[in-house]
Design a protein around this motif. Structure first.
Motif, PDB file in Angstrom:
ATOM      1  N   THR A  16      -0.131   3.789  -3.161  1.00  0.00           N
ATOM      2  CA  THR A  16      -0.238   5.225  -2.891  1.00  0.00           C
ATOM      3  C   THR A  16       0.605   6.055  -3.863  1.00  0.00           C
ATOM      4  O   THR A  16       0.091   7.022  -4.422  1.00  0.00           O
ATOM      5  CB  THR A  16       0.141   5.531  -1.435  1.00  0.00           C
ATOM      6  N   TYR A  56       9.047  -0.201   7.815  1.00  0.00           N
ATOM      7  CA  TYR A  56       7.848   0.502   7.365  1.00  0.00           C
ATOM      8  C   TYR A  56       7.334   1.504   8.386  1.00  0.00           C
ATOM      9  O   TYR A  56       6.608   2.409   8.031  1.00  0.00           O
ATOM     10  CB  TYR A  56       6.770  -0.476   6.871  1.00  0.00           C
ATOM     11  N   GLY A 115       7.595   4.361   5.859  1.00  0.00           N
ATOM     12  CA  GLY A 115       6.232   4.715   5.448  1.00  0.00           C
ATOM     13  C   GLY A 115       5.996   6.221   5.504  1.00  0.00           C
ATOM     14  O   GLY A 115       5.676   6.841   4.474  1.00  0.00           O
ATOM     15  N   THR A 161       0.829  -1.206   0.000  1.00  0.00           N
ATOM     16  CA  THR A 161       0.000   0.000   0.000  1.00  0.00           C
ATOM     17  C   THR A 161       0.864   1.258   0.000  1.00  0.00           C
ATOM     18  O   THR A 161       0.635   2.175  -0.794  1.00  0.00           O
ATOM     19  CB  THR A 161      -0.913   0.006   1.236  1.00  0.00           C
ATOM     20  N   ASN A 162       1.875   1.289   0.885  1.00  0.00           N
ATOM     21  CA  ASN A 162       2.677   2.505   1.045  1.00  0.00           C
ATOM     22  C   ASN A 162       3.587   2.767  -0.138  1.00  0.00           C
ATOM     23  O   ASN A 162       3.795   3.912  -0.524  1.00  0.00           O
ATOM     24  CB  ASN A 162       3.552   2.397   2.298  1.00  0.00           C
ATOM     25  N   SER A 214       5.503   8.824   2.283  1.00  0.00           N
ATOM     26  CA  SER A 214       4.287   9.601   2.052  1.00  0.00           C
ATOM     27  C   SER A 214       4.575  11.098   2.142  1.00  0.00           C
ATOM     28  O   SER A 214       3.991  11.879   1.385  1.00  0.00           O
ATOM     29  CB  SER A 214       3.157   9.168   2.974  1.00  0.00           C
TER      30      SER A 214
END
Lengths: 303, 285
Positions: free
Chosen positions: A226, B56, B60, A221-222, B64
């Motif tokens: 995304t 992560y 992560g 997902t990350n 992002s």
């Protein structure tokens, strides 16, 4: 006392057991037998037509109930997050530009954000369903019932598709409160919504079949889903990007979903809508085949 | 062979117990005013729990945050000619403090809920720690893991939005104050929540909007008056604004007011968590 009881037992065992075979049952009145026989189906193996409709429907209903039960997290949360994105980008960038793609920035942004919410949730639904079932060990409930690989593929994918579409409708309604959304080509919108949700449902199934731990899914997902959805031209028109980033955007399958869906709303596309439609259709067919092979083969599912 | 080994082992055990007996008589263990070892152990446990699976847990937020930067850079580059540096310099500090605070919240809330589910919360409740020591350990543990993530995000984003912190003292003050604030909110949520749903609801419907709408991405002073008034009631706004002032030297609120508000909110939250731990609210039967 006890032993004598055990000895006498065989002689008194003429009473029918819990599951009598047809041959062992005592003779009954003919009328009763006729009434019971069709229901029990003579206790042979149960037969199905080409498609086990009851099983397929049950699997689909289970997939849908699974996310409806936690609707706050699966429908309301993505809606709120998407509205937040709309607010942030419009407030941060809206005043810097008059028009994007012949529309106000908010009108340009809304369809892409709806598509992003739909795809992310379609992916989340199927991937988490399979992974949680695997981790908890109740994946056998999917593998043991008399469902063919085709039915398993369709049932789970349709659940993801349904979540994607419900999230899309909820998000669209939420946005409609802030900006009047008009759909120029409703059928095109429906086509791209269904195709995109289906595609991400199938990718989610592959990820769910492949992953063993929740970390694996967080990584997919990350680091895959995304970035692909962020860099796909949701937030900007790719027409005026630097060449490198334009190439990146056009190589991204998410670009075609978002571009096609946006075309259905504002009647303006950055790329070719027809190319996108054909691409999505082909990708879906390939993935259906691939997921079907995984289920048929039992890859990472059966011992 | 095995008999010999067994005898040897028995001998060793008896010797070691003798040694222990001579060194430390079996009596109640006593502590000074503060059980330093206990506080340190719980803090370290919280800190490490927050950062287990670093690839992560840290990567992560870094990925992002970089994505947000990339998207804003690309979007802005299609809208205006000239550089996008100003915008990136403005957003980057916001992303750093947001990532740090989110991690602090997640770290304390998630460990508490997990401990409750797995029934190992007794390990924390039975240990010879006072309520005050527990509160301090949870606050500092969350602060530590938040700052670790914040540092990673800062390093990554500074590659693309190079700037030298204008006021390092403010930077550190608001980073610590903000992560402690979120760590304590997380502790309260962890004490209160029984299901993961409740944890997620607070994050999605309360903390995320409060931080995203309060100036991570845009200048608050360009908003209409009512919105500004509402935002000025939000303590998270002062954390973000103060932290950004530490980076860029430019902010909306007065630095002393912001610092005071963050301090007051932290104290209030600290007191609430302390009372919860002391009463055993939702923790002890």
């Amino acid at each position: 006392m006890q032993s004598s009881h055990q000895v006498t037992r065989p002689t008194t065992s003429s009473t029918p057991g819990p599951v009598p075979t047809p041959a062992a049952t005592q003779p009954r009145p003919v009328g009763a037998a006729l009434a019971v026989r069709p229901l029990v189906n003579a206790l042979g193996p149960r037969r199905y037509a080409t498609i086990n409709w009851v099983g397929l429907w049950t699997l689909y209903a289970k997939e849908v109930r699974r996310f409806i039960a936690v609707g706050t997290q699966t429908v309301l949360a993505p809606m709120v997050t998407t509205l937040l994105f709309l607010a942030i980008f419009v407030l941060a960038l809206g005043h810097r530009v008059d028009q994007v793609g012949g529309q106000s920035y908010m009108q340009f942004l809304a369809p892409g954000l709806i598509m992003m919410a739909m795809t992310q949730n379609a992916f989340a639904n199927t991937s988490s369903s399979l992974l949680i079932a695997k981790v908890q060990g109740n994946i056998v409930d999917l593998l043991m019932p008399p469902l063919s690989p085709v039915e398993q593929t369709i049932g789970v994918a349709a659940g993801g598709l349904t979540r994607g579409l419900i999230v899309g409708i909820a998000t669209g309604l939420g946005m409609w409160l802030f900006t009047p959304l008009q759909i120029a080509h409703p059928l095109v919108a429906l086509f791209f919504a269904v195709m995109a949700c289906l595609l991400l449902s199938l990718i989610g199934m592959l990820a769910g079949i492949w992953a063993v731990k929740f970390d694996h899914m967080a990584a997919v997902t990350n680091f895959v889903i995304t970035p692909l959805s962020f860099l796909s031209g949701t937030f900007y028109s790719t027409e005026r990007l630097a060449p490198v980033w334009k190439a990146v955007a056009h190589a991204d399958p998410f670009f075609y979903m978002i571009d096609g869906f946006r075309y259905a709303f504002i009647d303006h596309a950055d790329g070719s809508v027809m190319t996108g439609a054909i691409l999505l259709l082909t990708a879906n067919l390939c993935l259906v085949w691939l997921v079907h092979r995984c289920f048929a083969h039992g890859y990472k599912l059966k011992a | 062979m095995t008999e010999q080994a067994g005898a040897g082992l028995a001998e060793r055990v008896s010797v070691s117990s003798k040694v222990a007996a001579t060194r430390r008589p079996l009596a109640l263990r006593t502590f000074g005013i503060v059980n330093w070892l206990g506080v340190f152990s719980l803090t370290r446990r919280q800190w490490r729990n927050g950062l287990a699976d670093y690839h992560y847990q840290i990567l992560g937020p870094v990925v992002s945050s970089l994505l947000y930067l990339a998207v804003f850079h690309l979007a802005l580059s299609t809208m205006q000619s000239g550089g996008t540096g100003d915008m990136l310099h403005f957003i980057a500090p916001g992303l750093v403090i947001y990532a740090a605070c989110e991690k602090a919240y997640e770290s304390s809330a998630a460990t508490l809920i997990l401990d409750k589910h797995e029934r190992v919360i007794v390990d924390m409740l039975m240990a010879p720690l006072t309520a005050l020591e527990r509160t301090v350990a949870y606050a500092i543990g969350a602060c530590g893991s938040g700052l670790a993530v914040g540092l990673a995000v800062a390093v990554a984003t500074l590659i693309f939005a190079r700037q030298v912190p204008a006021d390092p003292l403010a930077l550190i003050y608001f980073a610590v104050g903000g992560t402690i604030m979120h760590g304590l909110i997380g502790t309260l949520v962890g004490i209160w929540a029984q299901k993961w749903d409740q944890y997620a609801v607070i994050h999605t419907f309360l903390l995320l909007p409060l931080s995203f709408l309060s100036g991570v991405f845009y200048r608050v002073d360009s908003l209409p008056g009512v919105a500004q008034l509402l935002i000025s009631c939000n303590p998270i706004f002062y954390v973000i604004d103060g932290f950004r002032r530490g980076f860029t030297g430019d902010g909306v609120s007065h630095p002393l007011v912001a610092g005071g508000i963050v301090m007051l909110v932290d104290l209030f939250l600290f007191l609430s968590v302390y009372l919860c731990f002391r009463r055993g609210y939702r923790l002890k039967p």
